[in-house]
Design a protein around this motif. Structure first.
Motif, PDB file in Angstrom:
ATOM      1  N   UNK A  23       0.831  -1.201   0.000  1.00  0.00           N
ATOM      2  CA  UNK A  23       0.000   0.000   0.000  1.00  0.00           C
ATOM      3  C   UNK A  23       0.867   1.253   0.000  1.00  0.00           C
ATOM      4  N   UNK A  24       1.940   1.246   0.784  1.00  0.00           N
ATOM      5  CA  UNK A  24       2.837   2.406   0.828  1.00  0.00           C
ATOM      6  C   UNK A  24       3.466   2.658  -0.541  1.00  0.00           C
ATOM      7  N   UNK A  25       3.946   1.603  -1.203  1.00  0.00           N
ATOM      8  CA  UNK A  25       4.534   1.771  -2.534  1.00  0.00           C
ATOM      9  C   UNK A  25       3.515   2.270  -3.545  1.00  0.00           C
ATOM     10  N   UNK A  26       2.295   1.745  -3.485  1.00  0.00           N
ATOM     11  CA  UNK A  26       1.259   2.198  -4.409  1.00  0.00           C
ATOM     12  C   UNK A  26       0.926   3.677  -4.178  1.00  0.00           C
ATOM     13  N   UNK A  27       0.851   4.093  -2.922  1.00  0.00           N
ATOM     14  CA  UNK A  27       0.574   5.501  -2.631  1.00  0.00           C
ATOM     15  C   UNK A  27       1.706   6.407  -3.109  1.00  0.00           C
ATOM     16  N   UNK A  28       2.943   5.937  -2.983  1.00  0.00           N
ATOM     17  CA  UNK A  28       4.071   6.721  -3.492  1.00  0.00           C
ATOM     18  C   UNK A  28       3.991   6.864  -5.010  1.00  0.00           C
ATOM     19  N   UNK A  29       3.650   5.791  -5.693  1.00  0.00           N
ATOM     20  CA  UNK A  29       3.544   5.848  -7.151  1.00  0.00           C
ATOM     21  C   UNK A  29       2.389   6.752  -7.587  1.00  0.00           C
ATOM     22  N   UNK A  30       1.282   6.682  -6.874  1.00  0.00           N
ATOM     23  CA  UNK A  30       0.157   7.568  -7.189  1.00  0.00           C
ATOM     24  C   UNK A  30       0.566   9.021  -6.965  1.00  0.00           C
ATOM     25  N   UNK A  31       1.280   9.291  -5.870  1.00  0.00           N
ATOM     26  CA  UNK A  31       1.737  10.647  -5.591  1.00  0.00           C
ATOM     27  C   UNK A  31       2.686  11.176  -6.656  1.00  0.00           C
ATOM     28  N   UNK A  32       3.621  10.330  -7.095  1.00  0.00           N
ATOM     29  CA  UNK A  32       4.545  10.762  -8.157  1.00  0.00           C
ATOM     30  C   UNK A  32       3.790  11.016  -9.459  1.00  0.00           C
ATOM     31  N   UNK A  33       2.856  10.145  -9.777  1.00  0.00           N
ATOM     32  CA  UNK A  33       2.063  10.337 -10.998  1.00  0.00           C
ATOM     33  C   UNK A  33       1.225  11.602 -10.944  1.00  0.00           C
ATOM     34  N   UNK A  34       0.578  11.842  -9.812  1.00  0.00           N
ATOM     35  CA  UNK A  34      -0.245  13.047  -9.682  1.00  0.00           C
ATOM     36  C   UNK A  34       0.623  14.302  -9.702  1.00  0.00           C
ATOM     37  N   UNK A  35       1.796  14.235  -9.075  1.00  0.00           N
ATOM     38  CA  UNK A  35       2.702  15.379  -9.113  1.00  0.00           C
ATOM     39  C   UNK A  35       3.188  15.668 -10.516  1.00  0.00           C
ATOM     40  N   UNK A  36       3.465  14.621 -11.269  1.00  0.00           N
ATOM     41  CA  UNK A  36       3.912  14.804 -12.645  1.00  0.00           C
ATOM     42  C   UNK A  36       2.794  15.388 -13.506  1.00  0.00           C
ATOM     43  N   UNK A  37       1.573  14.875 -13.319  1.00  0.00           N
ATOM     44  CA  UNK A  37       0.452  15.381 -14.105  1.00  0.00           C
ATOM     45  C   UNK A  37       0.111  16.821 -13.745  1.00  0.00           C
ATOM     46  N   UNK A  38       0.357  17.218 -12.506  1.00  0.00           N
ATOM     47  CA  UNK A  38       0.081  18.588 -12.071  1.00  0.00           C
ATOM     48  C   UNK A  38       1.249  19.520 -12.404  1.00  0.00           C
ATOM     49  N   UNK A  39       2.330  18.988 -12.956  1.00  0.00           N
ATOM     50  CA  UNK A  39       3.525  19.754 -13.294  1.00  0.00           C
ATOM     51  C   UNK A  39       4.096  20.462 -12.069  1.00  0.00           C
ATOM     52  N   UNK A  40       4.091  19.757 -10.948  1.00  0.00           N
ATOM     53  CA  UNK A  40       4.677  20.273  -9.718  1.00  0.00           C
ATOM     54  C   UNK A  40       6.181  20.399  -9.933  1.00  0.00           C
ATOM     55  N   UNK A  41       6.737  21.547  -9.644  1.00  0.00           N
ATOM     56  CA  UNK A  41       8.149  21.814  -9.936  1.00  0.00           C
ATOM     57  C   UNK A  41       9.077  20.903  -9.141  1.00  0.00           C
ATOM     58  N   UNK A  42       8.723  20.559  -7.911  1.00  0.00           N
ATOM     59  CA  UNK A  42       9.565  19.681  -7.095  1.00  0.00           C
ATOM     60  C   UNK A  42       9.657  18.296  -7.740  1.00  0.00           C
ATOM     61  N   UNK A  43       8.538  17.793  -8.231  1.00  0.00           N
ATOM     62  CA  UNK A  43       8.522  16.479  -8.875  1.00  0.00           C
ATOM     63  C   UNK A  43       9.319  16.515 -10.175  1.00  0.00           C
ATOM     64  N   UNK A  44       9.182  17.596 -10.932  1.00  0.00           N
ATOM     65  CA  UNK A  44       9.924  17.730 -12.186  1.00  0.00           C
ATOM     66  C   UNK A  44      11.426  17.750 -11.903  1.00  0.00           C
TER      67      UNK A  44
END
Length: 70
Positions: A23-44
């Motif tokens: 569950x922790x790994x899945x939440x991390x992957x969802x967070x990275x995906x959502x950050x990438x889709x939102x064009x969050x500068x930290x994730x980029x």
């Protein structure tokens, strides 16, 4: 038939033991995906760092990075 039941028992035991890390790994992957889709500068910046390390270190870039920390 006993082997099938035993196999399901072993599989269920592994689910019970590993559900939290999964569950922790899945939440991390969802967070990275959502950050990438939102064009969050930290994730980029994080993805740019990974790309740079991959190009410099080859396939073992993460292992090389961990070794450089010690």
């Amino acid at each position: 038939m006993n082997a099938l039941i035993r196999g399901f028992g072993i599989g269920w035991k592994s689910v019970q033991l590993n559900w939290l890390p999964a569950v922790i790994l899945q939440l991390m992957m969802i967070g990275l995906g959502m950050g990438y889709m939102a064009h969050n500068r930290v994730i980029i910046i994080f993805f740019e760092f990974l790309a740079r390390e991959k190009s410099e270190g080859g396939y073992f870039f993460s292992f090389n990075y961990l070794l450089s920390l010690f």
